[in-house]
Design an enzyme around this catalytic site. Structure first.
Site, PDB file in Angstrom:
ATOM      1  N   TYR A   1       0.843  -1.199   0.000  1.00 33.35           N
ATOM      2  CA  TYR A   1       0.000   0.000   0.000  1.00 33.35           C
ATOM      3  C   TYR A   1       0.872   1.240   0.000  1.00 33.35           C
ATOM      4  CZ  TYR A   1      -4.207  -2.805   0.921  1.00 33.35           C
ATOM      5  OH  TYR A   1      -5.244  -3.706   0.833  1.00 33.35           O
ATOM      6  N   GLU A   2       0.292   2.340  -0.438  1.00 38.66           N
ATOM      7  CA  GLU A   2       1.026   3.581  -0.668  1.00 38.66           C
ATOM      8  C   GLU A   2       1.712   4.137   0.575  1.00 38.66           C
ATOM      9  OE1 GLU A   2      -0.125   8.018  -2.348  1.00 38.66           O
ATOM     10  OE2 GLU A   2      -1.397   6.310  -2.849  1.00 38.66           O
ATOM     11  N   SER A   3       1.191   3.803   1.741  1.00 34.60           N
ATOM     12  CA  SER A   3       1.774   4.320   2.979  1.00 34.60           C
ATOM     13  C   SER A   3       3.086   3.652   3.341  1.00 34.60           C
ATOM     14  CB  SER A   3       0.779   4.152   4.128  1.00 34.60           C
ATOM     15  OG  SER A   3       0.292   2.817   4.177  1.00 34.60           O
ATOM     16  N   GLY A   4       3.500   2.635   2.585  1.00 30.99           N
ATOM     17  CA  GLY A   4       4.792   2.005   2.822  1.00 30.99           C
ATOM     18  C   GLY A   4       4.719   0.632   3.455  1.00 30.99           C
TER      19      GLY A   4
END
Length: 257
Positions: free
Chosen positions: A51-54
């Site tokens: 996911y984009e948050s890492g």
């Protein structure tokens, strides 16, 4: 358990089946996340969800509300910084599939999540691109899933937030992108793929009970149909059971139960 299913369940199951086991997938929130986690819980237990948050190799028990949902970090193998996520993992060519949703899509797979209407005086402002433009550029290929309607499937998007194949289908020609761009679009009515030559979306499979007229009436341009049109396989009882259980416990969790 009955095998009766909704059109939304048909869409999610079909989208989930598109992910192969062992795939590394950059997941968007919403319908893409639902499909990706169904794949992980059924036929693709070794799919790597990012996911984009890492969060890397995350295995949420419930569907996240956003990329900042603690459920993602708590169930991830590890987390990295957002710059590392994009520079090393995504731009480094380590993502097989980007799984995206959108508000608008056109015949050449351009996506709009910026605004509806004129740019200077929009009717609606949308959340924006987030990481989608970079995902569409750098992932090996891109899957898109959304509900089929004339509001979503428009002749030309009001704003190109995320490049598919440009306004004329040639937007990727001669550009050294890592990825191939969108390779399939999955809706609650059908599955579409870009034509190999023109890049215009073409219906390749229709869901059971759906007619060509149904698809055309929900599309804002004269949609094309493949000569060898297929019927999408129905969801199995097992897939429906897993999906419904996932959504039920998600609803309970977010309701604070």
């Amino acid at each position: 358990m009955s095998n009766d299913y909704t059109s939304a369940e048909m869409m999610t199951v079909t989208a989930a089946r598109a992910l192969e086991n062992g795939t590394t997938c950059f997941v968007g929130i919403g319908l893409p996340s639902e499909a990706a986690n169904l794949a992980r819980l059924t036929h693709a237990p070794d799919v790597v969800l990012i996911y984009e948050s890492g969060t890397l190799q995350t295995k949420p028990e419930v569907l996240p509300l956003s990329i900042g949902d603690g459920e993602l970090a708590e169930t991830a193998l590890t987390t990295v910084s957002v710059p590392e996520m994009f520079r090393y993992w995504l731009q480094g060519g380590k993502i097989n599939v980007g799984f995206l949703g959108t508000a608008q899509i056109d015949r050449y797979c351009n996506l709009n999540t910026t605004l509806i209407g004129d740019y200077r005086e929009p009717k609606v402002r949308l959340p924006g691109g987030g990481g989608a433009p970079e995902i569409a550029t750098n992932a090996g290929e891109v899957f898109i899933t959304l509900k089929h309607s004339k509001r979503a499937f428009v002749d030309e998007v009001d704003f190109v937030t995320t490049l598919g194949f440009g306004r004329d289908g040639k937007g990727r020609d001669g550009v050294p992108n890592i990825g191939r761009g969108p390779t399939r679009v999955i809706t609650d009515l059908c599955v579409m793929k870009p034509d190999p030559e023109t890049k215009e979306l073409t219906v390749v499979s229709m869901h059971p009970g759906v007619t060509a007229r149904d698809v055309q009436e929900a599309t804002g341009w004269e949609i094309r149909f493949a000569d060898a049109l297929e019927t999408t396989p129905e969801p199995s009882a097992h897939e429906l059971e897993i999906l419904r259980d996932l959504k039920e416990r998600t609803a309970r969790q977010h309701a604070g139960e």
